[in-house]
Design an enzyme around this catalytic site. Sequence first.
Site, PDB file in Angstrom:
ATOM      1  CD  GLU A   1     -18.843  10.104  26.671  1.00 15.12           C
ATOM      2  OE1 GLU A   1     -18.812   9.092  27.504  1.00 15.12           O
ATOM      3  OE2 GLU A   1     -18.915  11.379  26.927  1.00 15.12           O
TER       4      GLU A   1
ATOM      5  N   GLY B   1     -18.648   3.452  34.511  1.00 16.88           N
ATOM      6  CA  GLY B   1     -18.172   2.373  35.146  1.00 16.88           C
ATOM      7  C   GLY B   1     -19.208   1.451  35.933  1.00 16.88           C
TER       8      GLY B   1
ATOM      9  CB  ILE C   1     -15.260   5.399  41.119  1.00 19.30           C
ATOM     10  CG1 ILE C   1     -15.997   6.817  41.579  1.00 19.30           C
ATOM     11  CG2 ILE C   1     -14.741   4.677  42.200  1.00 19.30           C
ATOM     12  CD1 ILE C   1     -15.514   7.675  42.834  1.00 19.30           C
TER      13      ILE C   1
ATOM     14  CG  MET D   1     -17.098  11.445  36.430  1.00 18.05           C
ATOM     15  SD  MET D   1     -15.350  11.673  36.124  1.00 18.05           S
ATOM     16  CE  MET D   1     -14.940  13.120  36.875  1.00 18.05           C
TER      17      MET D   1
ATOM     18  CG  ASP E   1     -14.588   2.318  33.992  1.00 22.18           C
ATOM     19  OD1 ASP E   1     -14.685   2.113  35.188  1.00 22.18           O
ATOM     20  OD2 ASP E   1     -15.013   3.215  33.380  1.00 22.18           O
TER      21      ASP E   1
END
Length: 230
Positions: A12, A79, A153, A173, A197
């Site tokens: 990242e 996500g 998740i 996270m 995602d």
Amino acid sequence: MVIGIMGAMREEIEPILELVDEVDGEIDYAGNKYYKARFNNHSLVIAYSKIGKVNSALTAATMIEKFGIEIMLFSGVAGAINENLHIGDLIIATKLCQHDLDITAFGHPYGYVPESKVFVESDERLNNIAKDVAKKLDLKLLEGIIATGDQFIADPARKEWIKNTFNADAIEMEGASVGFVCDALGVPFFILRAISDSADMDAGFDFDKFLEGSAKESAKFLFKMLEEIK
């Protein structure tokens, strides 16, 4: 002005390091690496925290207390929970919460600890700069609630619970832990996430496939913001 730029993973921040004017130095501290750099007359401190709330809180606090950053920008992937978010979309957090913080046994709501709050709010000025940049670039940019927890998740039932409990739009996270540190220490912060995602049973596959591309798009957008920050 000294601006901190964080990601959670090496992937990242690599696109971020490629976009700076120059890297002035690399400092090892508390088990992490911090890169001093310059861009558009700004002094930058860039770091990837490693995954999770403890690591990101440590890195954020170090950047503020040791390196004296005055603004925190976080760039990375997340996500999707909101069905209007799709892989490759960008979202900024208006506020963030910790979905895995649970002392409901003592009568408190999920995400709350005594003498604190469930949600932490990001900086309105930085969010407005992001929205202006998106308009200039003709990019779709959503804003909403991002939920943070020490869990990747990939369970539709857990995803639905987080959505219903916190009215969350995306999940990751690190964001809330960075936000709470910045809020406590009086540093304006901004959280930008590119959707990698859909936080369901295919999340692992999607995450690996789209991480690199999503991180690059997020980094490009962040540097357009740096050009507007005075």
